[in-house]
Design a protein around this motif. Structure first.
Motif, short mmCIF file in Angstrom:
data_model
loop_
_atom_site.label_atom_id
_atom_site.label_comp_id
_atom_site.label_asym_id
_atom_site.label_seq_id
_atom_site.Cartn_x
_atom_site.Cartn_y
_atom_site.Cartn_z
N ASP A 35 8.49 6.89 -7.58
CA ASP A 35 7.11 7.01 -7.12
C ASP A 35 6.84 5.86 -6.15
O ASP A 35 6.87 4.68 -6.54
CB ASP A 35 6.14 6.93 -8.29
CG ASP A 35 6.26 8.13 -9.22
OD1 ASP A 35 6.28 9.26 -8.71
OD2 ASP A 35 6.35 7.93 -10.45
N TYR A 36 6.60 6.20 -4.88
CA TYR A 36 6.45 5.20 -3.82
C TYR A 36 5.01 5.15 -3.34
O TYR A 36 4.39 6.18 -3.06
CB TYR A 36 7.39 5.54 -2.66
CG TYR A 36 7.14 4.77 -1.38
CD1 TYR A 36 6.85 3.41 -1.39
CD2 TYR A 36 7.22 5.41 -0.14
CE1 TYR A 36 6.63 2.71 -0.21
CE2 TYR A 36 7.00 4.71 1.04
CZ TYR A 36 6.70 3.37 1.00
OH TYR A 36 6.48 2.68 2.17
N VAL A 37 4.47 3.93 -3.22
CA VAL A 37 3.11 3.74 -2.76
C VAL A 37 3.11 2.67 -1.66
O VAL A 37 3.71 1.60 -1.82
CB VAL A 37 2.17 3.29 -3.90
CG1 VAL A 37 0.74 3.11 -3.38
CG2 VAL A 37 2.19 4.31 -5.04
N LEU A 97 -3.84 2.69 -7.37
CA LEU A 97 -2.40 2.53 -7.51
C LEU A 97 -1.97 2.94 -8.91
O LEU A 97 -2.51 2.46 -9.91
CB LEU A 97 -2.03 1.05 -7.27
CG LEU A 97 -0.58 0.63 -7.53
CD1 LEU A 97 0.38 1.33 -6.59
CD2 LEU A 97 -0.45 -0.89 -7.39
N ALA A 101 4.05 3.34 -10.60
CA ALA A 101 4.69 3.18 -9.29
C ALA A 101 5.96 2.35 -9.44
O ALA A 101 5.98 1.34 -10.14
CB ALA A 101 3.73 2.51 -8.31
N ILE A 104 6.70 -0.28 -4.08
CA ILE A 104 5.47 -0.56 -3.35
C ILE A 104 5.83 -1.38 -2.11
O ILE A 104 6.61 -2.33 -2.19
CB ILE A 104 4.48 -1.37 -4.21
CG1 ILE A 104 4.04 -0.56 -5.44
CG2 ILE A 104 3.25 -1.78 -3.39
CD1 ILE A 104 3.25 -1.36 -6.46
N ALA A 163 7.13 -2.22 -10.85
CA ALA A 163 7.45 -1.78 -9.49
C ALA A 163 8.26 -2.84 -8.73
O ALA A 163 8.08 -4.05 -8.92
CB ALA A 163 6.17 -1.48 -8.72
#
Length: 266
Positions: A35-37, A97, A101, A104, A163
């Protein structure tokens, strides 16, 4: 002779199989479960690239969108917004967010340092006025921005403690290899002092990112020789339409500048 060739053939086959066996885990280690933010300011929202939309001027052609397209993570969310300062990241981005995640990325600090007003002021003012504006920004960079970055990085760690966080710096905006920068270009003195201010900001960002346990990726090498006024710039100079593109990476800057810097950090 035939037996020797046969043995060599068997050895080559064994080496090939061994290589494939060793390489297999690396090939399997993709990002399909990640999961990329993306957080941060205009350099992460993609300002300067084609296809900007919404109030935050996000573009899929910025480095986060290009990385996601190439690596196909499980999910990708771009929360970065043009004009964002550290307080905006804490108050308007981190609340959205996900705590799950796993990756990041962030660029932040430029607007806290008065990036836009300083560069525009240098564009229209004298060399002396430009130096004074950069000196004023330097005071903020040294005295107030470290604490703002610490608070922002700590908030990210609280929200997404597991993350991997990559903090990317800012490029040197201007090429200084020539005294000339075209009719509307800045003087060499202005370009040099602005680059010095950016270098100081990057030093502070790198230090605070390291203190937070985050990975810092410097983009100066990737942009070297491709600043504004260079023959093949990776950044937009003063732009009338659309004006927000001024002094931001162009599409090539995100592809050949920021994207490789992120990949090297990962």
């Amino acid at each position: 002779m035939g037996r020797r060739l046969s043995r060599l053939g068997c050895l080559a086959t064994f080496v090939s199989l061994l290589t494939l066996t060793i390489a297999a885990p690396a090939a399997a280690a993709g990002y399909d479960s990640t999961d990329y933010v993306a957080l941060g300011d205009s350099y992460s929202s993609g300002v300067g690239a084609p296809g900007q939309s919404g109030l935050c001027l996000r573009s899929s052609q910025g480095y986060p969108g290009r990385w996601a397209a190439a690596n196909k993570p499980k999910s990708f969310t771009n929360l970065a917004c043009s004009g964002a300062e550290t307080g905006d990241v804490r108050n308007l981005q981190i609340p959205f967010l996900s705590s799950s995640a796993e990756l990041i990325t962030i660029t932040i600090g430029g607007n806290d340092a008065g990036f836009a007003s300083t560069v525009i002021g240098c564009q229209v003012g004298t060399d002396a006025a430009c130096a004074a504006k950069v000196a004023s920004a330097r005071t903020d960079i040294e005295n107030s921005i470290p604490g703002k970055l610490d608070a922002t990085y700590a908030a990210i760690k609280r929200k997404a403690p597991n993350a991997e966080v990559v903090v990317l710096g800012y490029p040197q905006l201007f090429d200084t290899s020539s005294a000339s920068c075209g009719i509307a270009g800045m003087s060499l003195a202005k370009r040099r002092v602005l680059n010095e201010g950016a270098r100081l900001l990057n030093d502070v960002i790198e230090g605070r990112a390291g203190a937070a346990g985050f990975t810092y990726s410097d983009v100066e090498d990737e942009f070297a020789g491709h600043g504004i006024c260079a023959s093949s710039p990776y950044l937009n100079g003063l732009t009338v339409i659309p004006p927000q593109n001024s002094f931001h990476p162009n599409a090539t800057g995100y592809t050949r500048g920021y994207l490789p810097a992120l990949n090297s950090a990962l």
